[in-house]
Enzyme design. Structure first.
Site, PDB file in Angstrom:
ATOM      1  N   TYR A 162       0.415  -1.236   0.387  1.00 24.54           N
ATOM      2  CA  TYR A 162       0.103  -0.414  -0.091  1.00 24.54           C
ATOM      3  C   TYR A 162       0.781   0.867   0.117  1.00 24.54           C
ATOM      4  CZ  TYR A 162      -3.282  -2.991   1.941  1.00 24.54           C
ATOM      5  OH  TYR A 162      -4.321  -4.485   1.946  1.00 24.54           O
ATOM      6  N   CYS A 195       1.749   2.582   3.747  1.00 23.65           N
ATOM      7  CA  CYS A 195       1.624   1.773   4.959  1.00 23.65           C
ATOM      8  C   CYS A 195       3.415   2.298   5.211  1.00 23.65           C
ATOM      9  CB  CYS A 195       1.826   0.377   3.776  1.00 23.65           C
ATOM     10  SG  CYS A 195       2.638  -0.655   5.243  1.00 23.65           S
ATOM     11  N   PHE A 216       5.239   0.272   7.137  1.00 24.91           N
ATOM     12  CA  PHE A 216       5.889  -0.722   7.119  1.00 24.91           C
ATOM     13  C   PHE A 216       6.721  -1.608   5.783  1.00 24.91           C
ATOM     14  CE2 PHE A 216       3.501  -2.331  10.572  1.00 24.91           C
ATOM     15  CZ  PHE A 216       4.403  -1.951  11.023  1.00 24.91           C
ATOM     16  N   CYS A 217       5.333  -0.648   3.955  1.00 19.85           N
ATOM     17  CA  CYS A 217       5.966  -0.840   3.048  1.00 19.85           C
ATOM     18  C   CYS A 217       7.007   0.562   3.415  1.00 19.85           C
ATOM     19  CB  CYS A 217       4.516  -0.325   2.443  1.00 19.85           C
ATOM     20  SG  CYS A 217       3.778  -1.886   2.301  1.00 19.85           S
TER      21      CYS A 217
END
Length: 325
Positions: free
Chosen positions: A103, A106, A108-109
Site C-alpha cells: 500500500y 503503509c 511498513f512498506c
C-alpha cells in the site's frame, strides 16, 4: 560513505521516478491498513479501516511520478555542492528480480522501500487494493508488504529487510548489532504507535490523511469518494481508542518525545550507523516518511531537532530505485 557532486545527483533524478523530497511522494498515513509487524496488535490496528469498506466495488488505479527536466543553469549552481552517495551493492549480490506488493501509504512498506532505495536495488511495485486484495489472490499471506525475490516470497517488513540484507551486504560490513537491533525494535514497538493518534487527531487532519491515501492508493472512483469521508470519520474515533490503548495523553507531545528520543540516540553522530545509515536509521526514516509532509510531520520537524537528521537521510537514501512493472 563515498560522496558525489550535486550535479551527478541531479542527472540521477532525471532518470529516476522522482526526487525523494517531493512532498507528494512523502506524505502518507498508513495506520488504517493491514500491514505486517512483529506484534499482532499492530496488525489489528491497520486492519480497522480495511474491514469498514469490504463491500465496495473494485477497480485498480495507479499513480505515477513524473521526473522533471533539469536545467543547465540549475545544475551549474550546484557544481561545488556534495550529497551522500547510495550504498553500492556488488552486481553479483543483487537479486535479478524484486517485486514489492504494497500500500503506498503503509509505514511498513515504506520501511522496505527505504532499504531498497538506499541500497539501490531496482524493484517493481504492485499496488494492492486494500478492500479486495485481488492482487494477493496467489498468496496465502494476505498482508503487506510482501516481496518476491527471484521467485521467493518474503513477508513481514523487518524479516524482509533482514533476509535481503544477508543477501546483499559485503563480508566486511560492520556495525553495533545490539544498538541497531534495539532501535529497530523500538520502531516496531513504539514509534509506529505514535502515527495514528497524530494523523487522525482531529477531523481536518483525518481528511488530509485520507485525501492523500485515496489519491495515491489502488481505489476505484466510488471507493475513493467513500473512503475519504467514511474512512476519515471512522479513523478519527479509532484514534481516540488507540490513545487509550497506548497510554497517550497528548498525541503531539508523544510524537515530539519520540523524535527527541531518536535524536538523543544518535549521540551527535550523523546517523545511528555513524558516517552511514544503518538498518535502524532506515527503519525510522521509512516509518516517518509517510507522515513527513502531513501537518503532523511538519509540526514534528518544526518543534523537534529531528529535521537535520531527516534531511541527511533524504540525501543518503536518494531517488527511488523503483522500475516500472
Amino acid at each position: 560513505m563515498k560522496r558525489v557532486s550535486r550535479i551527478a545527483a541531479l542527472y540521477r533524478a532525471v532518470d529516476g521516478t522522482a526526487a525523494v523530497s517531493a512532498p507528494q511522494h512523502r506524505i502518507s498515513t498508513a495506520a488504517q491498513y493491514s500491514t505486517s509487524s512483529n506484534k499482532s496488535s499492530t496488525r489489528s490496528n491497520w486492519l480497522v479501516f480495511n474491514n469498514l469498506l469490504n463491500d465496495l466495488p473494485v477497480r485498480r488505479s495507479a499513480v505515477h511520478a513524473v521526473a522533471g527536466t533539469m536545467l543547465f543553469s540549475v545544475a551549474a549552481t550546484t557544481l561545488t555542492e556534495e550529497v551522500l552517495a547510495k550504498e553500492a551493492v556488488p552486481i553479483e549480490l543483487r537479486p535479478k528480480e524484486l517485486v514489492l506488493y504494497q500500500y503506498e501509504a503503509c509505514p511498513f512498506c515504506n520501511k522496505v522501500k527505504a532499504f531498497l532505495d538506499y541500497y539501490d536495488l531496482p524493484y517493481k511495485i504492485i499496488e494492492v487494493n486494500p478492500i479486495s486484495k485481488k492482487e494477493l489472490k496467489w498468496s496465502d499471506y494476505k498482508k503487506v508488504p510482501i516481496v518476491m525475490v527471484d521467485g521467493e516470497q518474503m513477508v513481514n517488513s523487518s524479516d524482509i529487510i533482514d533476509k535481503l540484507y544477508e543477501k546483499v551486504r559485503s563480508a566486511d560490513s560492520t556495525c553495533d548489532a545490539d544498538e541497531e537491533s534495539k532501535w529497530r525494535k523500538w520502531v516496531d514497538d513504539h514509534l509506529v504507535h505514535m502515527l495514528s493518534p497524530n494523523i487522525y487527531r482531529n477531523t481536518s487532519e483525518a481528511l488530509e490523511s485520507f485525501d492523500y491515501i485515496t489519491s495515491h492508493g489502488n481505489f476505484s472512483f466510488t471507493e475513493r469518494i467513500t473512503a475519504k469521508y467514511a474512512g476519515a470519520a471512522a479513523m478519527y474515533f479509532v484514534s481516540k481508542k488507540l490513545k487509550k490503548k497506548y497510554n497517550i495523553t497528548d498525541e503531539r507531545a508523544a510524537l515530539y518525545e519520540a523524535a527527541e528520543t531518536w535524536v538523543d540516540a544518535l549521540k551527535g553522530r550523523d546517523f545511528l550507523g555513524g558516517c552511514n545509515p544503518n538498518l535502524a536509521d532506515l527503519a525510522v526514516y521509512g516509518v516517518l516518511r509517510p507522515i513527513r509532509y502531513l501537518k503532523s510531520g511538519k509540526d514534528m520537524v518544526e518543534n523537534t531537532r529531528i529535521g537535520d537528521w531527516y534531511s541527511r537521510m533524504e540525501s543518503a537514501v536518494g531517488v527511488s530505485a523503483r522500475i516500472q512493472a
